[in-house]
Motif scaffolding. Structure first.
Motif, PDB file in Angstrom:
ATOM      1  N   THR A 127       0.855  -1.176   0.000  1.00  0.00           N
ATOM      2  CA  THR A 127       0.000   0.000   0.000  1.00  0.00           C
ATOM      3  C   THR A 127       0.897   1.234   0.000  1.00  0.00           C
ATOM      4  O   THR A 127       2.019   1.196   0.514  1.00  0.00           O
ATOM      5  CB  THR A 127      -0.917   0.037   1.232  1.00  0.00           C
ATOM      6  N   PRO A 128       0.439   2.326  -0.576  1.00  0.00           N
ATOM      7  CA  PRO A 128       1.293   3.523  -0.638  1.00  0.00           C
ATOM      8  C   PRO A 128       1.708   4.006   0.747  1.00  0.00           C
ATOM      9  O   PRO A 128       0.927   3.967   1.698  1.00  0.00           O
ATOM     10  CB  PRO A 128       0.401   4.545  -1.335  1.00  0.00           C
ATOM     11  N   ASP A 129       2.930   4.438   0.833  1.00  0.00           N
ATOM     12  CA  ASP A 129       3.456   4.987   2.076  1.00  0.00           C
ATOM     13  C   ASP A 129       4.266   6.217   1.680  1.00  0.00           C
ATOM     14  O   ASP A 129       5.489   6.182   1.588  1.00  0.00           O
ATOM     15  CB  ASP A 129       4.325   3.954   2.786  1.00  0.00           C
ATOM     16  N   TYR A 130       3.567   7.294   1.380  1.00  0.00           N
ATOM     17  CA  TYR A 130       4.210   8.470   0.816  1.00  0.00           C
ATOM     18  C   TYR A 130       5.092   9.161   1.845  1.00  0.00           C
ATOM     19  O   TYR A 130       4.638   9.533   2.920  1.00  0.00           O
ATOM     20  CB  TYR A 130       3.154   9.435   0.269  1.00  0.00           C
ATOM     21  N   ARG A 131       6.352   9.343   1.494  1.00  0.00           N
ATOM     22  CA  ARG A 131       7.335   9.949   2.392  1.00  0.00           C
ATOM     23  C   ARG A 131       7.349  11.461   2.156  1.00  0.00           C
ATOM     24  O   ARG A 131       8.225  11.998   1.477  1.00  0.00           O
ATOM     25  CB  ARG A 131       8.710   9.328   2.143  1.00  0.00           C
ATOM     26  N   TYR A 132       6.378  12.150   2.715  1.00  0.00           N
ATOM     27  CA  TYR A 132       6.167  13.557   2.395  1.00  0.00           C
ATOM     28  C   TYR A 132       7.385  14.428   2.708  1.00  0.00           C
ATOM     29  O   TYR A 132       7.797  15.261   1.899  1.00  0.00           O
ATOM     30  CB  TYR A 132       4.940  14.085   3.152  1.00  0.00           C
ATOM     31  N   GLU A 133       7.966  14.263   3.888  1.00  0.00           N
ATOM     32  CA  GLU A 133       9.114  15.082   4.257  1.00  0.00           C
ATOM     33  C   GLU A 133      10.297  14.826   3.337  1.00  0.00           C
ATOM     34  O   GLU A 133      10.983  15.754   2.909  1.00  0.00           O
ATOM     35  CB  GLU A 133       9.492  14.816   5.709  1.00  0.00           C
ATOM     36  N   GLN A 134      10.540  13.566   3.033  1.00  0.00           N
ATOM     37  CA  GLN A 134      11.661  13.216   2.160  1.00  0.00           C
ATOM     38  C   GLN A 134      11.432  13.770   0.757  1.00  0.00           C
ATOM     39  O   GLN A 134      12.359  14.286   0.116  1.00  0.00           O
ATOM     40  CB  GLN A 134      11.832  11.697   2.126  1.00  0.00           C
ATOM     41  N   ILE A 135      10.200  13.661   0.261  1.00  0.00           N
ATOM     42  CA  ILE A 135       9.882  14.183  -1.063  1.00  0.00           C
ATOM     43  C   ILE A 135      10.061  15.699  -1.086  1.00  0.00           C
ATOM     44  O   ILE A 135      10.660  16.260  -2.012  1.00  0.00           O
ATOM     45  CB  ILE A 135       8.443  13.804  -1.455  1.00  0.00           C
ATOM     46  N   ALA A 136       9.568  16.386  -0.072  1.00  0.00           N
ATOM     47  CA  ALA A 136       9.675  17.842  -0.021  1.00  0.00           C
ATOM     48  C   ALA A 136      11.129  18.294  -0.002  1.00  0.00           C
ATOM     49  O   ALA A 136      11.487  19.292  -0.640  1.00  0.00           O
ATOM     50  CB  ALA A 136       8.931  18.374   1.197  1.00  0.00           C
ATOM     51  N   ALA A 137      11.972  17.562   0.706  1.00  0.00           N
ATOM     52  CA  ALA A 137      13.388  17.938   0.788  1.00  0.00           C
ATOM     53  C   ALA A 137      14.087  17.853  -0.561  1.00  0.00           C
ATOM     54  O   ALA A 137      15.123  18.500  -0.771  1.00  0.00           O
ATOM     55  CB  ALA A 137      14.097  17.041   1.806  1.00  0.00           C
ATOM     56  N   LEU A 138      13.531  17.102  -1.486  1.00  0.00           N
ATOM     57  CA  LEU A 138      14.115  16.965  -2.819  1.00  0.00           C
ATOM     58  C   LEU A 138      13.763  18.127  -3.742  1.00  0.00           C
ATOM     59  O   LEU A 138      14.259  18.198  -4.849  1.00  0.00           O
ATOM     60  CB  LEU A 138      13.651  15.645  -3.451  1.00  0.00           C
ATOM     61  N   ARG A 139      12.872  19.010  -3.299  1.00  0.00           N
ATOM     62  CA  ARG A 139      12.473  20.187  -4.048  1.00  0.00           C
ATOM     63  C   ARG A 139      11.999  19.837  -5.465  1.00  0.00           C
ATOM     64  O   ARG A 139      12.501  20.362  -6.449  1.00  0.00           O
ATOM     65  CB  ARG A 139      13.621  21.208  -4.110  1.00  0.00           C
ATOM     66  N   PRO A 140      11.015  18.951  -5.596  1.00  0.00           N
ATOM     67  CA  PRO A 140      10.545  18.559  -6.942  1.00  0.00           C
ATOM     68  C   PRO A 140       9.737  19.682  -7.584  1.00  0.00           C
ATOM     69  O   PRO A 140       9.158  20.536  -6.899  1.00  0.00           O
ATOM     70  CB  PRO A 140       9.647  17.354  -6.646  1.00  0.00           C
ATOM     71  N   ASP A 141       9.700  19.678  -8.912  1.00  0.00           N
ATOM     72  CA  ASP A 141       8.756  20.550  -9.618  1.00  0.00           C
ATOM     73  C   ASP A 141       7.627  19.753 -10.248  1.00  0.00           C
ATOM     74  O   ASP A 141       6.726  20.320 -10.850  1.00  0.00           O
ATOM     75  CB  ASP A 141       9.445  21.431 -10.664  1.00  0.00           C
ATOM     76  N   LEU A 142       7.657  18.425 -10.068  1.00  0.00           N
ATOM     77  CA  LEU A 142       6.555  17.566 -10.510  1.00  0.00           C
ATOM     78  C   LEU A 142       6.600  16.264  -9.737  1.00  0.00           C
ATOM     79  O   LEU A 142       7.666  15.665  -9.561  1.00  0.00           O
ATOM     80  CB  LEU A 142       6.651  17.271 -12.015  1.00  0.00           C
ATOM     81  N   ILE A 143       5.443  15.819  -9.248  1.00  0.00           N
ATOM     82  CA  ILE A 143       5.293  14.509  -8.605  1.00  0.00           C
ATOM     83  C   ILE A 143       4.328  13.688  -9.449  1.00  0.00           C
ATOM     84  O   ILE A 143       3.222  14.138  -9.750  1.00  0.00           O
ATOM     85  CB  ILE A 143       4.751  14.646  -7.169  1.00  0.00           C
ATOM     86  N   LEU A 144       4.754  12.495  -9.823  1.00  0.00           N
ATOM     87  CA  LEU A 144       3.910  11.587 -10.598  1.00  0.00           C
ATOM     88  C   LEU A 144       3.536  10.393  -9.747  1.00  0.00           C
ATOM     89  O   LEU A 144       4.415   9.743  -9.161  1.00  0.00           O
ATOM     90  CB  LEU A 144       4.642  11.104 -11.862  1.00  0.00           C
TER      91      LEU A 144
END
Length: 349
Positions: A127-144
């Protein structure tokens, strides 16, 4: 192992234990300003260089900056669609396979020397386990998030970090055809022409294999796996594994009660194994070939007509099995010929 949940992607030896999402909305919102960090310079000549790209998906419509550079994929196989279009993500989600950077051999050439962050290495839960803090730290301009499930709340939290594109519209989660996934990735990345070219290449290969094997046409076939004692997990007609068989000319029946209304499949108890008796029965066990001995010892298994006719086929090669399970624009060429080579001799008997 716990009870399988049909609307989740089932990877090898998954315990399917739902994890709690630990980050509150407030912490994610604080990262919302990062969505303005995208670079510009679109790839579609019909669109002004800095114009955002409006992308429709299951969770709504997202304005994606032209030519996104820092792409994070949170779907289990999304990296393949992105890599196929010439974009190297800065972060990917690991499904299974234990390959460097969660990229299987069929996609490693497209990855090149890139070293994306693996968001959940070795911690697939089904099941999805979205790592919000880790994703934010990567400074993305698009999430798929294309091959995944995504609740409204999860979508809102991800969108607070960066423009987010969810699964394709018009299909159940985890049941969108690979073509739809590839095209949606192309829209989000501003590479629609590349997406159409990639789709056409794979469809041509599947169609060529279908023409080479007219004996497949109209024959019934089922895909089964083994994840827990007492039942076989049977793939529904809408599952990508079944969809490939349909593309090769087979008919995947929809008359098994447990599968009706399910996205990707459902358990069928060993006491009901006769429901699996079709023209061809394919066991996708490459992640755990030892399951073959378990299956062959089941009381009803040798009584099936498909077994007596020698058309119960075990797909044991880990790479072929993995490519079939992933079912992406990059993986399918690996499995098409291999499947046809295993099936064809059994129908010639």
């Amino acid at each position: 192992m716990g009870t399988l949940t049909p609307t989740r992607p089932v990877g090898p030896d998954s315990d399917l234990t739902r994890r709690r999402l630990l980050l509150g909305a407030g912490a994610v919102t604080a990262w919302g300003v990062l969505s303005g960090c995208a670079t510009t310079g679109g790839t579609d000549p019909a669109r002004p260089a800095a114009a955002p790209n409006r992308v429709e998906h299951l969770r709504g419509v997202t304005e994606v900056p032209a030519d996104p550079q820092r792409v994070v994929t949170v779907g289990y196989s999304d990296q393949d669609a992105v890599l196929a279009l010439g974009v190297r993500p800065v972060a990917v989600t690991d499904w299974y396979g234990d390959y460097p950077y969660a990229v299987w051999p069929w996609a490693q050439q497209a990855l090149g020397d890139a070293k994306p962050t693996v968001l959940n290495k070795g911690q697939f839960t089904g099941t999805p386990d979205y790592r919000y803090e880790q994703i934010a730290a990567l400074r993305p301009d698009l999430i798929l998030g294309l091959y995944t499930s995504m609740s409204e709340d999860e979508y809102r939290k991800l969108s607070a970090i960066a423009p987010t594109v969810g699964p394709p519209k018009g299909y159940p989660e985890f049941a969108a055809p690979w073509e739809a996934v590839t095209r949606l990735a192309g829209q989000a990345l501003g590479r629609t022409d590349a997406a159409e070219k990639a789709v056409a290449g794979v469809k041509d290969k599947v169609e060529a294999t279908r023409r080479a094997h007219p004996e497949f046409a109209g024959r019934t076939a089922l895909v089964a796996e083994r994840f827990q004692p007492g039942a076989s997990f049977v793939r529904s007609p809408g599952d990508p594994r079944s969809q490939l068989l349909t593309g090769l000319g087979f008919v995947v029946p929809d008359d098994i009660p447990a599968l009706q209304g399910q996205n990707d499949g459902a358990p069928v108890s060993d006491e009901q194994m006769r429901l699996l008796d079709r023209d061809v029965l394919l066991w996708n066990i490459g992640s755990k070939p030892s399951n073959r001995a378990i299956i062959e010892k089941l009381p009803l298994y040798p009584l099936l007509n498909v077994v007596k006719a020698g058309r119960s086929i075990f797909v044991e090669d880990p790479l072929v099995s993995g490519a079939w399970t992933w079912g992406t624009v990059l993986s399918l060429p690996t499995v098409v010929d291999a499947l046809a080579a295993k099936i064809a001799p059994t129908l010639a008997r």
